[in-house]
Scaffold this motif. Structure first.
Motif, mmCIF file in Angstrom:
data_model
loop_
_atom_site.group_PDB
_atom_site.id
_atom_site.type_symbol
_atom_site.label_atom_id
_atom_site.label_comp_id
_atom_site.label_asym_id
_atom_site.label_seq_id
_atom_site.Cartn_x
_atom_site.Cartn_y
_atom_site.Cartn_z
ATOM 1 N N GLY A 1 -5.491 0.082 5.970
ATOM 2 C CA GLY A 1 -4.500 -0.978 5.983
ATOM 3 C C GLY A 1 -4.330 -1.614 4.618
ATOM 4 N N GLU A 2 -5.430 -1.843 3.925
ATOM 5 C CA GLU A 2 -5.358 -2.420 2.581
ATOM 6 C C GLU A 2 -4.624 -1.492 1.621
ATOM 7 N N LEU A 3 -4.942 -0.203 1.683
ATOM 8 C CA LEU A 3 -4.289 0.767 0.802
ATOM 9 C C LEU A 3 -2.800 0.863 1.104
ATOM 10 N N PHE A 4 -2.454 0.817 2.387
ATOM 11 C CA PHE A 4 -1.046 0.939 2.774
ATOM 12 C C PHE A 4 -0.235 -0.256 2.284
ATOM 13 N N PHE A 5 -0.708 -1.467 2.528
ATOM 14 C CA PHE A 5 0.063 -2.643 2.128
ATOM 15 C C PHE A 5 0.056 -2.835 0.609
ATOM 16 N N LYS A 6 -0.957 -2.310 -0.040
ATOM 17 C CA LYS A 6 -0.919 -2.284 -1.505
ATOM 18 C C LYS A 6 0.200 -1.371 -1.985
ATOM 19 N N ALA A 7 0.370 -0.227 -1.311
ATOM 20 C CA ALA A 7 1.411 0.733 -1.683
ATOM 21 C C ALA A 7 2.807 0.199 -1.390
ATOM 22 N N TYR B 1 -2.802 -9.212 4.353
ATOM 23 C CA TYR B 1 -3.258 -8.525 3.140
ATOM 24 C C TYR B 1 -3.225 -9.458 1.929
ATOM 25 N N GLU B 2 -2.162 -10.248 1.813
ATOM 26 C CA GLU B 2 -2.062 -11.182 0.693
ATOM 27 C C GLU B 2 -3.148 -12.251 0.767
ATOM 28 N N ASN B 3 -3.444 -12.733 1.976
ATOM 29 C CA ASN B 3 -4.541 -13.694 2.150
ATOM 30 C C ASN B 3 -5.872 -13.082 1.725
ATOM 31 N N CYS B 4 -6.037 -11.800 2.023
ATOM 32 C CA CYS B 4 -7.250 -11.087 1.637
ATOM 33 C C CYS B 4 -7.381 -11.045 0.116
ATOM 34 N N LEU C 1 4.949 3.533 7.781
ATOM 35 C CA LEU C 1 6.030 2.563 7.580
ATOM 36 C C LEU C 1 7.146 2.780 8.592
ATOM 37 N N SER C 2 7.404 4.027 8.934
ATOM 38 C CA SER C 2 8.469 4.315 9.900
ATOM 39 C C SER C 2 8.122 3.821 11.298
ATOM 40 N N LYS D 1 11.209 -2.339 1.374
ATOM 41 C CA LYS D 1 9.828 -1.842 1.401
ATOM 42 C C LYS D 1 9.787 -0.329 1.175
ATOM 43 N N TRP D 2 10.785 0.370 1.692
ATOM 44 C CA TRP D 2 10.848 1.816 1.443
ATOM 45 C C TRP D 2 11.027 2.094 -0.050
ATOM 46 N N ALA D 3 11.878 1.305 -0.695
ATOM 47 C CA ALA D 3 12.104 1.481 -2.134
ATOM 48 C C ALA D 3 10.837 1.168 -2.922
ATOM 49 N N ILE D 4 10.123 0.103 -2.519
ATOM 50 C CA ILE D 4 8.870 -0.262 -3.196
ATOM 51 C C ILE D 4 7.826 0.827 -3.010
ATOM 52 N N LEU D 5 7.710 1.351 -1.773
ATOM 53 C CA LEU D 5 6.752 2.424 -1.512
ATOM 54 C C LEU D 5 7.037 3.624 -2.400
#
Length: 299
Positions: free
Chosen positions: A286-292, A132-135, A117-118, A93-97
């Motif tokens: 929350g939406e912006l964070f999990f999108k990132a 988030y994915e369900n959303c 994330l930390s 997830k860190w690499a994806i971010l």
């Protein structure tokens, strides 16, 4: 006071105790690396950083990401926090971010995301990622439903208005209402139903639009209470409480109570019992964070 002796037996014993304690917390042991404690921790963090950066590089190549420069205010904390991550799946997830932050095609640059994330454990992150994915799925399906509805709505309206007009013509031509009483009743009933459906057609579009904007519910039972508190603290989840009152009826006698069979009562509704319901929702942050933190999809 005498000079402090760094080679004293007391200090040596203290260092040995500390080293033995750290050996139980991290792998490999200090003896295996042959390094001092500080060097050992530095090497371990450096190794984590290299793994994360290599994963980010592979993701950029996989998705043909053209990188851009980002602020040190974002990059430095990200690299620092990522080095402390021990969970392999969370290192991903860190690499994806990082790849999303340096993606020139995305406008994502928020200095608070590395900190958030930390502060998350895998037990908190993955259930929230599912929320988030369900959303996303719900909104996609609702948007498709709205698009289809808008496509067919004009023909539905035209057909219903045409049918109502035909019923009006039949009602106006009825010369003998008594003779055709049951038939006229059926026509009027059908007309009322069509008019109701026509009205509901307009409300349906508004309802679908509201459904798209509705925030996603976070199920409290999927988390421990302290995890919910942490998610609220980080601004990923918001507590929404709705208060309502239960109405109770009070009967007040009117007249002489000695003649109860003749006594009448006035009913007064009193809102005296308050209650509330609590639910948790995914916030805009929350939406912006999990999108990132979501891997880019390659078309």
């Amino acid at each position: 006071m005498g000079e402090f002796d760094l080679k004293s037996s007391t200090l040596d014993k203290g260092l040995e105790i500390a080293k033995d304690f750290v050996d139980k917390l991290i792998m490999p042991t200090v003896e295996e690396t042959g390094l001092f404690l500080k060097d050992h921790l530095t090497m371990w963090r450096f190794s984590n950083q290299l793994k994360m950066l290599n994963k980010a590089k592979n993701l950029c190549e996989k998705h043909n990401i053209k990188t851009k420069k980002i602020s040190l205010k974002v990059l430095v904390p990200l690299l620092e926090y990522a080095t402390l991550e021990e969970d392999d799946s969370m290192q991903e997830k860190w690499a994806i971010l990082l790849t999303n932050l340096i993606d020139s095609q995305q406008n994502i640059e928020n200095h608070v995301f590395p900190y958030i994330l930390s502060q998350l454990s895998s037990n908190e992150f993955y259930p929230m990622e599912k929320v988030y994915e369900n959303c996303l799925v719900r909104r996609f399906e609702t948007q498709k439903e709205l698009k289809d509805f808008k496509t067919f709505k004009p023909s539905f309206e035209e057909n219903m208005k045409k049918e109502i007009a035909e019923i009006d013509q039949k009602l106006n031509k009825a010369k003998q209402p008594l003779k055709y009483g049951s038939k006229l009743y059926e026509l009027r009933t059908k007309k009322r139903h069509l008019e109701r459906d026509l009205t509901e057609l307009s409300y349906r579009e508004i309802s679908l639009k509201h459904a798209i904007l509705r925030p996603e519910i976070v199920k409290e039972e999927d988390f421990q209470s302290f995890e919910i508190s942490n998610l609220v603290r980080l601004g990923l989840v918001k507590e929404v409480r709705e208060f309502f009152a239960e109405s109770q009826t009070l009967e007040i006698p009117l007249g002489d109570e000695d003649f109860s069979e003749f006594t009448t009562y006035a009913n007064v509704d009193l809102d005296i019992e308050m209650d509330s319901t609590t639910e948790y929702i995914l916030t805009d942050l929350g939406e912006l964070f999990f999108k990132a933190c979501r891997e880019k999809k390659t078309e």
